[in-house]
Structure formats: C-alpha cells, structure tokens
Design an enzyme around this catalytic site. Structure first.
Site, mmCIF file in Angstrom:
data_model
loop_
_atom_site.group_PDB
_atom_site.id
_atom_site.type_symbol
_atom_site.label_atom_id
_atom_site.label_comp_id
_atom_site.label_asym_id
_atom_site.label_seq_id
_atom_site.Cartn_x
_atom_site.Cartn_y
_atom_site.Cartn_z
ATOM 1 N N CYS A 192 -6.800 -8.883 3.910
ATOM 2 C CA CYS A 192 -6.857 -9.003 2.456
ATOM 3 C C CYS A 192 -7.757 -10.186 2.120
ATOM 4 C CB CYS A 192 -5.454 -9.217 1.893
ATOM 5 S SG CYS A 192 -5.437 -9.519 0.113
ATOM 6 N N CYS B 181 -8.717 4.827 1.370
ATOM 7 C CA CYS B 181 -10.044 4.595 0.805
ATOM 8 C C CYS B 181 -10.006 3.207 0.168
ATOM 9 C CB CYS B 181 -10.316 5.687 -0.223
ATOM 10 S SG CYS B 181 -11.933 5.638 -0.953
ATOM 11 N N CYS C 245 -5.454 -13.162 0.456
ATOM 12 C CA CYS C 245 -4.399 -13.919 1.150
ATOM 13 C C CYS C 245 -4.508 -13.898 2.669
ATOM 14 C CB CYS C 245 -3.024 -13.417 0.717
ATOM 15 S SG CYS C 245 -2.576 -11.805 1.408
ATOM 16 N N CYS D 258 -2.069 -4.899 -1.422
ATOM 17 C CA CYS D 258 -1.664 -5.779 -0.332
ATOM 18 C C CYS D 258 -0.154 -5.968 -0.388
ATOM 19 C CB CYS D 258 -2.378 -7.126 -0.452
ATOM 20 S SG CYS D 258 -1.838 -8.333 0.777
#
Length: 136
Positions: free
Chosen positions: A45, A117, A48, A94
C-alpha cells in the site's frame, strides 16, 4: 474498519495518488508505472506500506491496470460493495489504512478465478533481489 492515513500524508501524495487512494478515483488505463513491472517482489500500500500482493500472483489481464489473482494474506485487503457508475462492483481497500486500491472481478485465472484490478498510483513495489523501492 481502519481509518484513512494521517492528514500529514496528504502533503506527500501526488494529485493522482491522492485522487485514487483518498477519493476512490481511478488512474487512466495503461498509465501506471507498475503495470509492466516483471520483477520479483512485494507490492505494498502506498499510504501505509501494508504488504498487499506478491509478484508471483500478478498477471497480464490486458485491462490497463496491474492485475493479481489473490492478495498476499487474507486480511491484506478489505472488500466493499460499490454501486457507483450504474453497476455493481466489489471495491478493494487496504486492510490496514482503508486506502482505495481498485476492484476485484470474477474473471481471473486459476487458482482463484479472481482478478484484482489495482491502480498503480495506490501501490509501491519492493524488489526482492535489490531492495529497490518503486512508487506507482
């Protein structure tokens, strides 16, 4: 549910990264820096650094965005119903910070049959051989 990243992060994000991760936007197809990445490593991510996808699950779906057939772990991502744009989709966020990543569709390859995707602008990639980090 996890919260969005700290406000100070907004200053570090580009306009497209902010649009995608914080406003559930979509980058233009075939524009992402990580679309054609073939290196071995981990996709994280951008907001984070949560590990999200392993390079071994990435495949070329031809859709214009990086595609994966499964997340790195069961709780790496969370799923939300998305009925925007007059269609039903499953949004992927996330699992740690709630940043928007993309969508998952039931038309991927085996073993899962799923196609995650994902916007490059929501990801960073760490090369397992060199440790080099690439920001999408």
């Amino acid at each position: 549910m996890a919260k969005h990243p700290e406000v100070s992060l907004y200053k570090e994000l580009t306009d497209i990264q902010r649009h995608v991760t914080q406003n559930a936007g979509t980058e233009p197809p075939f524009s992402g820096k990580l679309l054609h990445n073939k290196k071995s490593g981990v996709y994280h991510c951008l907001c984070c650094e949560q590990p999200l996808f392993m390079s071994g699950t990435k495949f070329d779906s031809g859709c214009g965005w990086p595609s994966f057939y499964q997340p790195a772990t069961h709780d790496a991502v969370q799923y939300l119903d998305d009925d925007s744009h007059n269609m039903h989709r499953i949004e992927v966020r996330c699992g740690h910070c709630n940043a928007h990543l993309g969508h998952v569709f039931p038309d991927g390859p085996q073993p899962t049959g799923e196609r995650f995707c994902i916007n490059s602008a929501a990801l960073s990639f760490t090369d397992e051989n060199t440790g080099e980090k690439t920001v999408g």
